[in-house]
Design a protein around this motif. Sequence first.
Motif, PDB file in Angstrom:
ATOM      1  N   PHE A  97     -44.730 -40.804 -18.168  1.00 46.47           N
ATOM      2  CA  PHE A  97     -43.635 -40.212 -18.689  1.00 46.47           C
ATOM      3  C   PHE A  97     -42.378 -41.229 -18.447  1.00 46.47           C
ATOM      4  CE2 PHE A  97     -39.679 -37.953 -17.710  1.00 46.47           C
ATOM      5  CZ  PHE A  97     -39.685 -36.906 -18.559  1.00 46.47           C
ATOM      6  N   ARG A  98     -41.516 -41.196 -19.402  1.00 49.25           N
ATOM      7  CA  ARG A  98     -40.447 -42.431 -19.757  1.00 49.25           C
ATOM      8  C   ARG A  98     -39.224 -41.715 -19.488  1.00 49.25           C
ATOM      9  NH1 ARG A  98     -44.205 -44.606 -18.443  1.00 49.25           N
ATOM     10  NH2 ARG A  98     -45.389 -46.127 -19.957  1.00 49.25           N
ATOM     11  N   VAL A  99     -38.063 -42.442 -19.162  1.00 48.21           N
ATOM     12  CA  VAL A  99     -36.703 -42.005 -19.220  1.00 48.21           C
ATOM     13  C   VAL A  99     -36.025 -43.204 -19.755  1.00 48.21           C
ATOM     14  CG1 VAL A  99     -34.707 -41.354 -17.494  1.00 48.21           C
ATOM     15  CG2 VAL A  99     -36.953 -40.682 -16.810  1.00 48.21           C
ATOM     16  N   SER A 100     -35.166 -42.764 -20.924  1.00 44.47           N
ATOM     17  CA  SER A 100     -34.359 -43.669 -21.400  1.00 44.47           C
ATOM     18  C   SER A 100     -32.904 -43.473 -21.344  1.00 44.47           C
ATOM     19  CB  SER A 100     -34.675 -43.527 -23.211  1.00 44.47           C
ATOM     20  OG  SER A 100     -33.417 -44.072 -23.551  1.00 44.47           O
ATOM     21  N   ARG A 101     -32.212 -44.479 -20.619  1.00 44.52           N
ATOM     22  CA  ARG A 101     -31.086 -44.344 -20.167  1.00 44.52           C
ATOM     23  C   ARG A 101     -29.820 -44.172 -21.047  1.00 44.52           C
ATOM     24  NH1 ARG A 101     -31.837 -42.197 -15.303  1.00 44.52           N
ATOM     25  NH2 ARG A 101     -33.303 -43.479 -13.929  1.00 44.52           N
ATOM     26  N   ARG A 102     -30.286 -44.596 -22.289  1.00 46.19           N
ATOM     27  CA  ARG A 102     -29.231 -44.724 -23.438  1.00 46.19           C
ATOM     28  C   ARG A 102     -29.943 -43.818 -24.780  1.00 46.19           C
ATOM     29  NH1 ARG A 102     -27.964 -51.026 -24.073  1.00 46.19           N
ATOM     30  NH2 ARG A 102     -30.338 -51.004 -23.975  1.00 46.19           N
ATOM     31  N   GLY A 103     -30.912 -43.030 -24.420  1.00 47.20           N
ATOM     32  CA  GLY A 103     -31.399 -42.054 -25.173  1.00 47.20           C
ATOM     33  C   GLY A 103     -32.451 -42.810 -26.295  1.00 47.20           C
ATOM     34  N   GLY A 104     -32.651 -43.791 -26.097  1.00 50.30           N
ATOM     35  CA  GLY A 104     -33.461 -44.648 -27.056  1.00 50.30           C
ATOM     36  C   GLY A 104     -35.007 -44.728 -26.561  1.00 50.30           C
ATOM     37  N   GLY A 139     -32.119 -39.790 -20.921  1.00 49.66           N
ATOM     38  CA  GLY A 139     -31.052 -40.037 -19.882  1.00 49.66           C
ATOM     39  C   GLY A 139     -30.995 -38.980 -18.755  1.00 49.66           C
ATOM     40  N   ASP A 140     -30.089 -39.213 -17.827  1.00 54.57           N
ATOM     41  CA  ASP A 140     -30.050 -38.509 -16.523  1.00 54.57           C
ATOM     42  C   ASP A 140     -29.815 -37.110 -16.773  1.00 54.57           C
ATOM     43  OD1 ASP A 140     -30.566 -40.746 -14.932  1.00 54.57           O
ATOM     44  OD2 ASP A 140     -28.530 -41.076 -14.820  1.00 54.57           O
ATOM     45  N   SER A 141     -28.996 -36.664 -18.138  1.00 56.44           N
ATOM     46  CA  SER A 141     -28.642 -35.216 -18.166  1.00 56.44           C
ATOM     47  C   SER A 141     -30.066 -34.457 -18.480  1.00 56.44           C
ATOM     48  CB  SER A 141     -27.807 -34.841 -19.621  1.00 56.44           C
ATOM     49  OG  SER A 141     -28.594 -35.584 -20.554  1.00 56.44           O
ATOM     50  N   ASP A 142     -31.104 -34.956 -18.752  1.00 56.62           N
ATOM     51  CA  ASP A 142     -32.324 -34.291 -18.977  1.00 56.62           C
ATOM     52  C   ASP A 142     -33.179 -34.134 -17.679  1.00 56.62           C
ATOM     53  OD1 ASP A 142     -31.789 -34.077 -21.683  1.00 56.62           O
ATOM     54  OD2 ASP A 142     -33.469 -35.419 -22.458  1.00 56.62           O
ATOM     55  N   LEU A 143     -32.726 -34.831 -16.616  1.00 60.77           N
ATOM     56  CA  LEU A 143     -33.326 -34.604 -15.508  1.00 60.77           C
ATOM     57  C   LEU A 143     -32.440 -33.691 -14.444  1.00 60.77           C
ATOM     58  CD1 LEU A 143     -34.406 -38.372 -14.913  1.00 60.77           C
ATOM     59  CD2 LEU A 143     -35.760 -36.371 -15.857  1.00 60.77           C
ATOM     60  N   ARG A 144     -31.524 -33.165 -14.957  1.00 59.80           N
ATOM     61  CA  ARG A 144     -30.888 -32.223 -13.928  1.00 59.80           C
ATOM     62  C   ARG A 144     -31.324 -30.608 -14.167  1.00 59.80           C
ATOM     63  NH1 ARG A 144     -28.649 -34.136 -10.014  1.00 59.80           N
ATOM     64  NH2 ARG A 144     -27.514 -31.826  -9.856  1.00 59.80           N
ATOM     65  N   ALA A 145     -31.290 -30.064 -13.150  1.00 58.91           N
ATOM     66  CA  ALA A 145     -31.984 -28.638 -12.807  1.00 58.91           C
ATOM     67  C   ALA A 145     -30.997 -27.902 -11.940  1.00 58.91           C
ATOM     68  CB  ALA A 145     -33.300 -28.667 -12.199  1.00 58.91           C
ATOM     69  N   ASP A 146     -29.788 -27.848 -12.497  1.00 64.19           N
ATOM     70  CA  ASP A 146     -28.822 -27.375 -11.516  1.00 64.19           C
ATOM     71  C   ASP A 146     -28.870 -25.717 -11.405  1.00 64.19           C
ATOM     72  OD1 ASP A 146     -26.816 -29.794 -10.772  1.00 64.19           O
ATOM     73  OD2 ASP A 146     -27.018 -29.738 -13.121  1.00 64.19           O
ATOM     74  N   GLY A 147     -28.893 -25.287 -10.222  1.00 64.69           N
ATOM     75  CA  GLY A 147     -29.167 -24.147 -10.208  1.00 64.69           C
ATOM     76  C   GLY A 147     -30.418 -23.224 -10.496  1.00 64.69           C
ATOM     77  N   VAL A 148     -31.636 -23.876 -11.063  1.00 64.96           N
ATOM     78  CA  VAL A 148     -32.896 -23.570 -11.404  1.00 64.96           C
ATOM     79  C   VAL A 148     -33.294 -23.092 -10.117  1.00 64.96           C
ATOM     80  CG1 VAL A 148     -35.034 -23.896 -12.378  1.00 64.96           C
ATOM     81  CG2 VAL A 148     -32.890 -24.914 -13.449  1.00 64.96           C
ATOM     82  N   ARG A 149     -34.212 -21.964 -10.010  1.00 63.69           N
ATOM     83  CA  ARG A 149     -34.812 -21.287  -8.889  1.00 63.69           C
ATOM     84  C   ARG A 149     -36.199 -21.790  -9.072  1.00 63.69           C
ATOM     85  NH1 ARG A 149     -32.337 -15.743 -10.032  1.00 63.69           N
ATOM     86  NH2 ARG A 149     -33.339 -16.224 -12.338  1.00 63.69           N
ATOM     87  N   VAL A 150     -36.727 -22.500  -8.062  1.00 66.57           N
ATOM     88  CA  VAL A 150     -38.280 -22.911  -8.274  1.00 66.57           C
ATOM     89  C   VAL A 150     -39.021 -22.795  -6.823  1.00 66.57           C
ATOM     90  CG1 VAL A 150     -39.642 -25.149  -8.499  1.00 66.57           C
ATOM     91  CG2 VAL A 150     -37.119 -24.917  -9.548  1.00 66.57           C
ATOM     92  N   LEU A 151     -40.255 -22.302  -6.955  1.00 66.25           N
ATOM     93  CA  LEU A 151     -41.227 -22.005  -6.033  1.00 66.25           C
ATOM     94  C   LEU A 151     -42.228 -22.975  -6.163  1.00 66.25           C
ATOM     95  CD1 LEU A 151     -42.500 -20.483  -3.630  1.00 66.25           C
ATOM     96  CD2 LEU A 151     -43.558 -19.179  -5.213  1.00 66.25           C
ATOM     97  N   ILE A 152     -42.510 -23.917  -4.962  1.00 64.54           N
ATOM     98  CA  ILE A 152     -43.493 -24.805  -5.132  1.00 64.54           C
ATOM     99  C   ILE A 152     -44.464 -24.773  -4.071  1.00 64.54           C
ATOM    100  CG2 ILE A 152     -44.204 -27.382  -4.732  1.00 64.54           C
ATOM    101  CD1 ILE A 152     -41.201 -28.006  -5.643  1.00 64.54           C
ATOM    102  N   THR A 153     -45.804 -24.383  -4.251  1.00 66.39           N
ATOM    103  CA  THR A 153     -46.808 -24.130  -3.310  1.00 66.39           C
ATOM    104  C   THR A 153     -47.226 -25.615  -2.658  1.00 66.39           C
ATOM    105  OG1 THR A 153     -48.503 -24.108  -4.828  1.00 66.39           O
ATOM    106  CG2 THR A 153     -47.446 -21.930  -4.508  1.00 66.39           C
ATOM    107  N   GLY A 154     -47.677 -25.593  -1.719  1.00 69.25           N
ATOM    108  CA  GLY A 154     -48.269 -26.676  -0.873  1.00 69.25           C
ATOM    109  C   GLY A 154     -47.163 -27.728  -0.970  1.00 69.25           C
TER     110      GLY A 154
END
Length: 256
Positions: free
Chosen positions: A247-254, A8-23
Amino acid sequence: MSDLRADGDSDLRADGVRVLITGGTSGLGAAMAAALVDAGARVALTGRDAGRADDAAATIGAVGIGMDVRDEHAVERGVARAYDQLGGMDVLVNNAGIGMRTVNPRFMSEPQPFWDVSPDGFRDLVATDLTGYFLVARAVVPRMLEAGGGRIVNVSMNHETMVRKGFVPYGPARAGAEALSRVMAADLAGTGVTVNLLLPGGATATGMVPVAVDGLLDPTIMGPPIRWLCSPAAAGVHDQRIVAKDFRVSRRGGAG
């Protein structure tokens, strides 16, 4: 391991996480940066051209940093600026790279044997796609260890492409980066710093492949897995090879 799932969407949140992406000014890097900002992360992205990095960052609300990953001194300055601008760093995404078009613009239609590759072209690509991963991780990891943890995501590609006819030096450079990632994971096991590989799972429409090629993946395919890898749900995930296409996203946790 490639068939991972976010529940579900809660596993795709990264609130406040500090990320460096090269390129991060185009292609996969830009797609991942946009996805992470949308997920609530604080993102710094790099490019060799500082102005281009600033422009790309401004469009998504990130921080732009001019940094040549081939140059250890430029890397140290860029990483220091990222730490200053973000107030620390939780995740490094090693993505900066150049493709076969830099050594053979017709690599898809006219593969070039390795003995015809210029030494300068070979060195520049390896310095960017392999040495760059080493230099940036080398600058970041001691800081992460001192902070008690962190995450590294190294972007890779299909094994088949690494050994494809006419793909010197791109294939060997990416194979080396993947081997480097596995060694990094072994060296960092049990330290609190995790290392994982992420790849699209096929050729992507990033500009590295001629637009005439059919069936290219959209760079946004990297969004869900990189968001998950930066989320609390991926805490402790270590030494995995994650294929974005699987990679799969399950909207209802299934099941995904």
